[in-house]
Write a protein that holds these residues in place. Sequence first.
Motif, PDB file in Angstrom:
ATOM      1  N   THR A 110      -0.217  -5.041  -6.315  1.00 31.22           N
ATOM      2  CA  THR A 110       0.325  -6.392  -6.271  1.00 31.22           C
ATOM      3  C   THR A 110       1.440  -6.467  -7.300  1.00 31.22           C
ATOM      4  OG1 THR A 110      -1.860  -7.262  -5.725  1.00 31.22           O
ATOM      5  CG2 THR A 110      -0.209  -8.861  -6.454  1.00 31.22           C
ATOM      6  N   ARG A 124      -4.784   6.337  -0.441  1.00 33.41           N
ATOM      7  CA  ARG A 124      -3.930   5.155  -0.573  1.00 33.41           C
ATOM      8  C   ARG A 124      -4.113   4.485  -1.920  1.00 33.41           C
ATOM      9  NH1 ARG A 124      -5.022   1.027   3.793  1.00 33.41           N
ATOM     10  NH2 ARG A 124      -4.337   2.768   5.056  1.00 33.41           N
ATOM     11  N   VAL A 144       0.848  -1.181   0.000  1.00 36.66           N
ATOM     12  CA  VAL A 144       0.000   0.000   0.000  1.00 36.66           C
ATOM     13  C   VAL A 144       0.888   1.237   0.000  1.00 36.66           C
ATOM     14  CG1 VAL A 144      -1.761   1.292   1.266  1.00 36.66           C
ATOM     15  CG2 VAL A 144      -1.768  -1.197   1.346  1.00 36.66           C
ATOM     16  N   THR A 173      -3.378   0.601  -3.501  1.00 39.03           N
ATOM     17  CA  THR A 173      -2.961  -0.769  -3.220  1.00 39.03           C
ATOM     18  C   THR A 173      -2.452  -1.404  -4.510  1.00 39.03           C
ATOM     19  OG1 THR A 173      -5.201  -1.647  -3.543  1.00 39.03           O
ATOM     20  CG2 THR A 173      -4.570  -1.063  -1.300  1.00 39.03           C
ATOM     21  N   THR A 181       0.712   5.077   0.735  1.00 38.59           N
ATOM     22  CA  THR A 181      -0.168   6.047   1.365  1.00 38.59           C
ATOM     23  C   THR A 181       0.394   7.448   1.179  1.00 38.59           C
ATOM     24  OG1 THR A 181       0.907   5.734   3.509  1.00 38.59           O
ATOM     25  CG2 THR A 181      -1.088   4.473   3.097  1.00 38.59           C
TER      26      THR A 181
END
Length: 96
Positions: free
Chosen positions: A29, A25, A13, A27, A15
């Motif tokens: 992968t 934020r 994440v 997110t 932020t």
Amino acid sequence: MKYENNRSGNGGVLTLNKEDEEVGRLTYTIFPDENKLVISYVLVHSKFEGKGMGKYLVEEGIKFARENNWKVYPHCSYARSVMHRMKDVDDILLER
């Protein structure tokens, strides 16, 4: 304003904070075998909406990907629309 990247394994994440308050934020992968970072979700808290903060988060995600020689797949529709309006991401943007 300050960015923090809280990475854990193949995810994390980013932020964006203003003083001690979280602005928003992003997110993500990471798929290391494919040299790919997937932006899953971008959130800007309502107090900060409409001020370009989401775009700043996407730009920071792109910067992180570039530092690691990864391509970016914006799964998040907001991130995808931001990236499609940017002129300097053709080398890093994955459509699928």
